[in-house]
Scaffold this active site. Structure first.
Site, PDB file in Angstrom:
ATOM      1  N   ASP A 141       0.846  -1.186   0.000  1.00 49.21           N
ATOM      2  CA  ASP A 141       0.000   0.000   0.000  1.00 49.21           C
ATOM      3  C   ASP A 141       0.886   1.242   0.000  1.00 49.21           C
ATOM      4  O   ASP A 141       1.983   1.229  -0.561  1.00 49.21           O
ATOM      5  CB  ASP A 141      -0.938  -0.033   1.211  1.00 49.21           C
ATOM      6  CG  ASP A 141      -2.290   0.593   0.915  1.00 49.21           C
ATOM      7  OD1 ASP A 141      -2.334   1.815   0.695  1.00 49.21           O
ATOM      8  OD2 ASP A 141      -3.291  -0.130   0.907  1.00 49.21           O
ATOM      9  N   HIS A 210      -3.846   5.912   3.500  1.00 48.89           N
ATOM     10  CA  HIS A 210      -4.472   4.710   2.954  1.00 48.89           C
ATOM     11  C   HIS A 210      -3.800   3.441   3.487  1.00 48.89           C
ATOM     12  O   HIS A 210      -4.467   2.483   3.912  1.00 48.89           O
ATOM     13  CB  HIS A 210      -4.387   4.768   1.425  1.00 48.89           C
ATOM     14  CG  HIS A 210      -5.224   3.766   0.707  1.00 48.89           C
ATOM     15  ND1 HIS A 210      -4.768   2.519   0.356  1.00 48.89           N
ATOM     16  CD2 HIS A 210      -6.493   3.849   0.244  1.00 48.89           C
ATOM     17  CE1 HIS A 210      -5.714   1.870  -0.300  1.00 48.89           C
ATOM     18  NE2 HIS A 210      -6.774   2.649  -0.371  1.00 48.89           N
ATOM     19  N   SER A 541     -10.999  -1.030  -0.946  1.00 48.47           N
ATOM     20  CA  SER A 541      -9.733  -0.988  -0.208  1.00 48.47           C
ATOM     21  C   SER A 541      -9.940  -1.363   1.245  1.00 48.47           C
ATOM     22  O   SER A 541      -9.040  -1.895   1.895  1.00 48.47           O
ATOM     23  CB  SER A 541      -9.126   0.423  -0.252  1.00 48.47           C
ATOM     24  OG  SER A 541      -8.373   0.630  -1.397  1.00 48.47           O
TER      25      SER A 541
END
Length: 759
Positions: A141, A210, A541
């Protein structure tokens, strides 16, 4: 990115590569990055490493490796290089080259989730006897914020001796920040830098949020009193809080590059992870051109479970990404938690939406509301609240109605605030349906569904002095119905392989609370000075690391299970009924029932997955036999398998893969009968007897032989054949659905069936 917080920002092998200190990039104006796959059998014996061979191969073509070679991938017999135009045909025509393609750009695609999934309460500290402590979850990520309390290692024992990874240092990142919980952190940025990215990117630190969110969702340690400005408060923990975490930074705010992703996967394989969670992906290229598909095949070969996001392009049909059968393709659904807010119009009507409004707000204040008040008369841009489109003279001191689309939802709030607006009603377009996404807006805002959007919009346009009162109700639990399939969750059918039913399953992905970086505000806006240890974000996600973490729990409970066995257990025990007892609905319209093209086998049920009864154990050999049915050349298959595969064994059809679901494609009149064979393994008690049940449309007759499976012992394998016969003449891409279930009175081993007619 596969999260939609900011939708428009768009093992023994060793990974070795050229020392970066001698690496110089060729001008990005004249060069482009390519991934080159080479035949491993061509490696001369004197070269002890793939990196040495790859460097020599380039030198033989007068391509200086110290300037051009980015990565050497030992797990995939490939390398990435920044090449000048005249280099490409030289490499493409070399006898050792199997395939060459340009580097690809790949988008990046909690307090309630564990309880909603039925997981037992977790202690505030980790007992040293916890078997999940030996499981290592790798997350590819945007990196990690290592100081986050979700990476506390309190109660953890020594790192497993088999771990071969490391904690790399870099800008604003010391190798000492790793601990017994966060045991690895690495950065792979050469592809990004070759494409003109910031050269300071070579650090595992998460500057986006994220990566920290996905890593803590998968395996974060318990954190008490977690919330986002008071919303969703409780004990935040990942799905496998006792597992170790290793982070591989391969993405940035703008997205990821295939060369870096492939390097990250190779690194994770070499380090010794057990699970890979990858909330990224884009497009639907053939598997041999997809770095995610190629890299994860190597992971599966080494017993590593892989979960990937299905994508955020729903509800458009055939919008899936990451559809290779060895990948667990994960869609998104809702939790039974909501953050209700209310917009009461001047006509007395009240409409419900969602909000994460924080700070002072006078809920009794009646404010004027405006719509399409732009600086350019006749332009529709102000309806969308695009930057620079609102007329401050008409907006100041008012609430502004903004439509979703074109720019990030949180940016619309910033546009309103900069124009002098004091609040926002954010309304869904028809494609967004009734799905309500909670965002940490920079000003008070309420998001409403498409139906209420039309009513509110008509009121604002028709009333001479439209007004609104905005009120906020905090956090509400036990919402019904739930789960509901998220409208943004990408849908089947698969265009690459119609005989493969995807997605595989859905998990929680709507309004998920998890860890966040200190580098950026929860809104992601540079103008926002707020900070929080946690954030609420939506997207596949978010659902992907739920499955990644749950697979770690299954790996801990069943160390001898293969990745295929784990995926089968998650799929065949998934459920299709919501908490009202109704079939799962689709939030794209709020009333229509969802189908397996939206939820696959159903919503994951981790407690039942621990004891599935039977498993469909798909092996590496099965996958190779499957690839041999797709019309690929031997060289293209070798790109994926990194071996000298010859297709001496192949399936009669892609649908004959030993997969836990069925996709039946009826062709011309001569192909009105389709036969598939499957093999199941008994992982329940000896003496188990299963009877088959088939439900589905009257347009298809289904026969199963045998109709009863009697297992004398644990681990016994039995085969069965299913014959599907169409009794109607369907039009092109008609679709219907059914289920095949093996039932022993205790376990119901369910498989969805999709039927299409392709004339």
């Amino acid at each position: 990115m596969a999260s939609i917080l900011n939708h428009h920002i768009a093992i023994v092998c060793l990974l070795s590569y050229i020392s970066f200190s001698t690496f110089n990039f060729v001008s990005s104006i004249s060069s482009s990055t390519y991934i080159v796959y080479v035949n491993p059998s061509h490696k001369p014996a004197p070269y002890h490493t793939h990196a040495a061979w790859h460097a020599a191969l380039l030198q033989s073509l007068t391509i200086e490796p110290s300037y051009h070679l980015l990565y050497s991938y030992s797990s995939n017999s490939a390398f990435a290089a920044s090449l000048l135009p005249h280099h490409v045909p030289l490499l493409a025509s070399h006898s050792s080259t199997l395939h060459i393609h340009p580097d690809t750009f790949v988008p990046l695609l909690t307090t309630r989730s564990p309880t909603f999934l039925g997981l037992p309460p977790y202690l505030s500290s980790v007992p040293s006897s916890n078997p999940s402590m030996d499981v290592i979850v790798g997350v590819l990520d945007t990196g990690v914020w290592p100081e986050h309390p979700s990476f506390s290692d309190a109660g953890f024992s020594a790192v497993p001796s088999r771990w071969r990874g490391k904690c790399e240092s870099g800008p604003d990142f010391s190798s000492s920040v790793c601990n017994l919980k966060l045991i690895g952190a690495r950065s792979f940025s050469r592809g990004y830098q070759a494409a003109g990215g910031n050269t300071s990117a070579a650090s595992p630190r998460d500057l986006n949020g994220h990566g920290t969110h996905t890593a803590t969702t998968a395996a974060g340690s318990p954190v008490a009193n977690a919330s986002l400005f008071g919303y969703a408060s409780g004990i935040a923990r990942g799905m496998a809080p006792g597992a170790r975490v290793a982070v591989y930074k391969v993405c940035w705010t703008q997205g990821c590059y295939g060369s870096d992703i492939l390097a990250g996967i190779n690194g994770a394989i070499a380090d010794g992870v057990d699970v890979l969670s990858m909330s990224l992906g884009g497009g639907s290229a053939p598997f041999f051109r997809d770095p995610v598909a190629v890299g994860t095949f190597s992971a599966i070969q080494r017993g590593i479970f892989v979960a990937c996001s299905a994508g955020n392009s729903g509800p458009t049909p055939s919008s899936l990404t990451n559809t290779a059968p060895w990948i667990a393709t994960v869609g998104a659904g809702s939790l039974d938690r909501d953050f209700p807010a209310y917009a009461q119009l001047g006509n007395g009507k009240q409409y419900t939406g969602v909000s994460l409004c924080s700070g002072e707000w006078n809920e009794k204040e009646i404010l004027p509301i405006v719509y399409n008040k732009g600086v350019q008369v006749g332009s529709n841009s102000s309806k969308l609240c695009l930057p620079g489109t609102l007329d401050s003279a008409q907006v100041k001191g008012k609430v502004v109605l903004c439509e979703r689309g074109m720019n990030a939802r949180v940016e619309k709030g910033l546009v309103v605030k900069e124009a002098g607006g004091v609040g926002m009603i954010l309304v869904n377009q028809a494609a967004n349906g009734e799905e309500l996404l909670a965002d940490s807006h920079i000003l008070p805002a309420i998001a409403v569904g498409a139906k209420n959007a039309d009513i509110i919009r008509n009121y604002v346009l028709s009333d001479q002095n439209p007004t609104v009162q905005m009120s906020f109700a905090g956090t509400v639990l036990n919402v019904k119905p739930s789960p509901v399939v998220a409208a943004f969750s990408s849908r089947g059918p698969s265009t690459l392989v119609p005989e493969l039913l995807k997605p595989d399953m859905i998990g929680p992905g709507l309004n998920i609370l998890a860890g966040w970086t200190k580098s950026v505000a929860p809104s992601g806006l540079t103008e926002d000075e707020r900070q929080s240890d946690f954030n609420i974000v939506s997207g596949t996600s978010m659902s992907c690391p739920h499955i990644g973490g749950l697979s770690a729990l299954l790996k801990a409970a069943h160390p001898d299970w293969s990745p295929g066995a784990i995926k089968s257990a998650l799929m065949t025990t998934a459920y299709m009924l919501d908490n009202t007892g109704s079939p799962l609905h689709d939030s794209a319209n709020g009333t229509q029932l969802a189908t397996p093209w939206a939820y696959g086998s159903g919503h994951v049920d981790p407690v039942k997955a621990l004891s599935p009864g039977l498993i469909y154990n798909t092996t590496t050999e099965d996958y190779i036999a499957f690839l041999c049915t797709l019309g690929y050349t031997i060289q293209q298959i070798q790109v994926i398998t990194s071996s000298n595969s010859t297709c001496s064994h192949k399936l009669s059809t892609p649908g004959n893969l030993n997969y836990p679901s069925f996709s039946v494609v009826f062709g011309q009149r001569s192909r009105q009968v389709v036969k598939y064979q499957r093999e199941v393994t008994n992982v329940g008690p000896a003496g188990s007897i299963y009877n088959v049940q088939v439900t589905g449309p009257a347009s298809v007759s289904v026969s199963v032989k045998p109709q009863k499976l009697a297992f004398r012992q644990v681990g016994q394998k039995l085969r069965f054949t299913v014959t599907f016969k169409s009794v109607k003449v369907g039009s092109r891409w008609d679709a219907e659905f059914g289920w095949l279930t093996w039932n022993n009175g205790h376990n119901q081993v369910r498989s969805p069936i999709a039927y299409t007619w392709n004339y």
